[in-house]
Scaffold this motif. Structure first.
Motif, PDB file in Angstrom:
ATOM      1  N   ASP A 103     -18.379  -1.696  37.570  1.00 11.96           N
ATOM      2  CA  ASP A 103     -18.322  -2.150  38.963  1.00 11.96           C
ATOM      3  C   ASP A 103     -19.617  -1.758  39.683  1.00 11.96           C
ATOM      4  N   PRO A 104     -20.325  -2.712  40.308  1.00  7.29           N
ATOM      5  CA  PRO A 104     -21.613  -2.415  40.948  1.00  7.29           C
ATOM      6  C   PRO A 104     -21.538  -1.311  42.005  1.00  7.29           C
ATOM      7  N   GLU A 105     -20.490  -1.321  42.829  1.00 11.80           N
ATOM      8  CA  GLU A 105     -20.379  -0.303  43.871  1.00 11.80           C
ATOM      9  C   GLU A 105     -20.118   1.066  43.267  1.00 11.80           C
ATOM     10  N   GLN A 106     -19.258   1.117  42.241  1.00  8.15           N
ATOM     11  CA  GLN A 106     -19.010   2.390  41.567  1.00  8.15           C
ATOM     12  C   GLN A 106     -20.253   2.877  40.833  1.00  8.15           C
ATOM     13  N   THR A 107     -21.042   1.938  40.305  1.00  9.00           N
ATOM     14  CA  THR A 107     -22.290   2.310  39.645  1.00  9.00           C
ATOM     15  C   THR A 107     -23.243   2.960  40.644  1.00  9.00           C
ATOM     16  N   ARG A 108     -23.339   2.372  41.837  1.00  7.86           N
ATOM     17  CA  ARG A 108     -24.211   2.936  42.874  1.00  7.86           C
ATOM     18  C   ARG A 108     -23.746   4.330  43.272  1.00  7.86           C
ATOM     19  N   ARG A 109     -22.449   4.504  43.440  1.00  9.99           N
ATOM     20  CA  ARG A 109     -21.918   5.814  43.828  1.00  9.99           C
ATOM     21  C   ARG A 109     -22.140   6.843  42.723  1.00  9.99           C
ATOM     22  N   ALA A 110     -21.927   6.426  41.482  1.00 12.00           N
ATOM     23  CA  ALA A 110     -22.126   7.348  40.355  1.00 12.00           C
ATOM     24  C   ALA A 110     -23.586   7.763  40.249  1.00 12.00           C
ATOM     25  N   ALA A 111     -24.494   6.817  40.498  1.00 12.31           N
ATOM     26  CA  ALA A 111     -25.924   7.140  40.460  1.00 12.31           C
ATOM     27  C   ALA A 111     -26.281   8.138  41.544  1.00 12.31           C
ATOM     28  N   ASN A 112     -25.719   7.943  42.735  1.00 15.99           N
ATOM     29  CA  ASN A 112     -25.985   8.883  43.836  1.00 15.99           C
ATOM     30  C   ASN A 112     -25.433  10.270  43.521  1.00 15.99           C
ATOM     31  N   GLU A 113     -24.279  10.314  42.861  1.00 18.21           N
ATOM     32  CA  GLU A 113     -23.687  11.597  42.485  1.00 18.21           C
ATOM     33  C   GLU A 113     -24.596  12.327  41.493  1.00 18.21           C
ATOM     34  N   LEU A 114     -25.136  11.591  40.523  1.00 14.79           N
ATOM     35  CA  LEU A 114     -26.040  12.221  39.563  1.00 14.79           C
ATOM     36  C   LEU A 114     -27.302  12.719  40.249  1.00 14.79           C
ATOM     37  N   ARG A 115     -27.822  11.952  41.176  1.00 14.56           N
ATOM     38  CA  ARG A 115     -29.019  12.390  41.901  1.00 14.56           C
ATOM     39  C   ARG A 115     -28.735  13.627  42.742  1.00 14.56           C
ATOM     40  N   SER A 116     -27.512  13.686  43.314  1.00 18.11           N
ATOM     41  CA  SER A 116     -27.170  14.849  44.125  1.00 18.11           C
ATOM     42  C   SER A 116     -27.117  16.121  43.291  1.00 18.11           C
ATOM     43  N   ARG A 117     -26.889  15.955  42.004  1.00 10.37           N
ATOM     44  CA  ARG A 117     -26.855  17.109  41.094  1.00 10.37           C
ATOM     45  C   ARG A 117     -28.233  17.409  40.504  1.00 10.37           C
ATOM     46  N   ARG A 118     -29.237  16.715  40.990  1.00  6.15           N
ATOM     47  CA  ARG A 118     -30.635  16.944  40.628  1.00  6.15           C
ATOM     48  C   ARG A 118     -30.892  16.837  39.125  1.00  6.15           C
ATOM     49  N   VAL A 119     -30.296  15.824  38.498  1.00  4.87           N
ATOM     50  CA  VAL A 119     -30.562  15.613  37.079  1.00  4.87           C
ATOM     51  C   VAL A 119     -32.029  15.222  36.905  1.00  4.87           C
ATOM     52  N   ASP A 120     -32.607  15.598  35.782  1.00  4.08           N
ATOM     53  CA  ASP A 120     -34.015  15.313  35.530  1.00  4.08           C
ATOM     54  C   ASP A 120     -34.248  13.910  34.994  1.00  4.08           C
ATOM     55  N   ALA A 121     -33.225  13.313  34.398  1.00  9.65           N
ATOM     56  CA  ALA A 121     -33.357  11.970  33.840  1.00  9.65           C
ATOM     57  C   ALA A 121     -31.969  11.341  33.780  1.00  9.65           C
ATOM     58  N   ILE A 122     -31.944  10.011  33.757  1.00 12.09           N
ATOM     59  CA  ILE A 122     -30.672   9.289  33.706  1.00 12.09           C
ATOM     60  C   ILE A 122     -30.727   8.239  32.601  1.00 12.09           C
ATOM     61  N   VAL A 123     -29.686   8.222  31.770  1.00  4.83           N
ATOM     62  CA  VAL A 123     -29.485   7.165  30.787  1.00  4.83           C
ATOM     63  C   VAL A 123     -28.363   6.265  31.310  1.00  4.83           C
ATOM     64  N   GLN A 124     -28.662   5.001  31.504  1.00  3.43           N
ATOM     65  CA  GLN A 124     -27.627   4.049  31.902  1.00  3.43           C
ATOM     66  C   GLN A 124     -27.216   3.280  30.653  1.00  3.43           C
TER      67      GLN A 124
END
Length: 334
Positions: A103-124
């Protein structure tokens, strides 16, 4: 929660010394016996290092975020998850998994959650080879098992065309000339056209006339697989071999072949795609299939992201032909 100061006090060292030991920076600065005492004390007290707090100082948390799209709950994810976890463990990184369900909206929220946790990299990660919509604003991100919706982001995918070519060449080398192809009827799936076009091109290059009646498209479920297999096999001029879009469809070919009294591989050779072991090794006879390189893609991608060695191109990984007992030369009368 046990603090660093408590560990230092119990071990009889300064807080600075304890920090050096527990952050892995004590060599040449803290004696070996003292360092071991600090580690033993930390373990005894149940101390857990605060990676986030350390990240605020170093600007790195050594944490990888994995954003799945209908991936983490499927059998196809096992190899990808293994590759991610093993590479991360080797690198000393932690991993945070989340799945948006596509779901695009859930994807956006999940991405923001990962950024809030200061991850160094993201694999989609995508469930199957497809174009992936990557949320705006993500940095040091790459797509696993797909390609991004913009050219500035790296992706890794299976080499679908070369894999399909190898599957058909395997059947040609066994002597088959009447080779059918059962594919998925979802034309939006990138792999559908790549595998089908490679099938046709390989036959053409081998000088084998193309028979449109030997290409059947249907649903990617047991009922659809059975219907497609019956359409292809319940005819007098049936093929002597079938190249299937995936292992699930190949299982449908097995079921229909049995109902028609056809023996595999004596009267019909079958090649699948995926090497989903729950299917490929449990069919009788075991299925010859193309193995998707999910583990290798995940391992390679994590290591590239961790080192920052990221190029904004799509990398194609070879698939392996796994020859089992479902393929043989065609019957003499074929």
């Amino acid at each position: 929660m046990v603090t660093l100061a408590q560990v230092a006090r119990q071990a009889g060292v300064s807080t600075a010394a304890a920090s050096l030991v527990l952050s892995g920076k004590s060599e040449g600065r803290v004696g070996a016996r003292t360092a071991q005492r600090v580690r033993d004390t930390a373990e005894e007290l149940g101390y857990v290092r605060d990676a986030l707090a350390g990240g605020l100082r170093t600007k790195r948390t050594l944490t990888l975020g994995v954003l799945g799209e209908q991936v983490l709950s499927t059998p196809y994810a096992v190899s990808m998850i293994d590759g991610i976890l093993n590479a991360s463990r080797d690198l000393g990184w932690s991993v945070i998994f989340t799945d948006s369900g596509g779901d695009p909206e859930q994807t956006r929220r999940a991405a923001n959650e990962l950024r809030s946790r200061r991850v160094d990299a993201i694999v989609q990660a995508a469930m199957y080879h497809q174009k992936v919509r990557v949320p705006a604003g993500l940095t040091n991100v790459a797509v696993l098992n797909g390609f991004a919706d913009r050219d500035s982001i790296m992706g890794v995918v299976p080499d679908e065309a070369e894999a399909a070519r190898e599957a058909v060449v395997h059947l040609l080398e066994l002597g088959h000339r009447r080779i059918g192809h059962i594919t998925h009827d979802d034309e939006t799936a990138t792999a559908v056209s790549l595998r089908r076009d490679a099938y046709r091109t390989t036959l053409r290059q081998a000088g084998v006339p193309l028979d449109p009646a030997l290409v059947v498209a249907g649903g990617n479920d047991p009922a659809g697989a059975d219907a497609s297999a019956r359409q292809l096999l319940d005819r007098e001029d049936r093929p002597t071999a079938v190249f299937c879009y995936n292992d699930g469809i190949a299982a449908g070919v097995y079921r229909v072949a049995a109902s028609l009294g056809l023996s595999i591989p004596e009267e019909l050779s079958v090649v699948g795609f995926d090497d989903l072991l729950l299917i490929s090794t449990n069919l009788a006879p075991p299925l010859t299939t193309m193995r998707l390189p999910h583990y290798e893609m995940a391992d390679w991608l994590v290591r590239r992201l961790a080192t920052g060695n990221v190029l904004a191109i799509t990398h194609r990984f070879p698939c392996e032909l796994v020859v089992r007992e479902s393929t043989a030369p065609p019957p003499i009368s074929g």
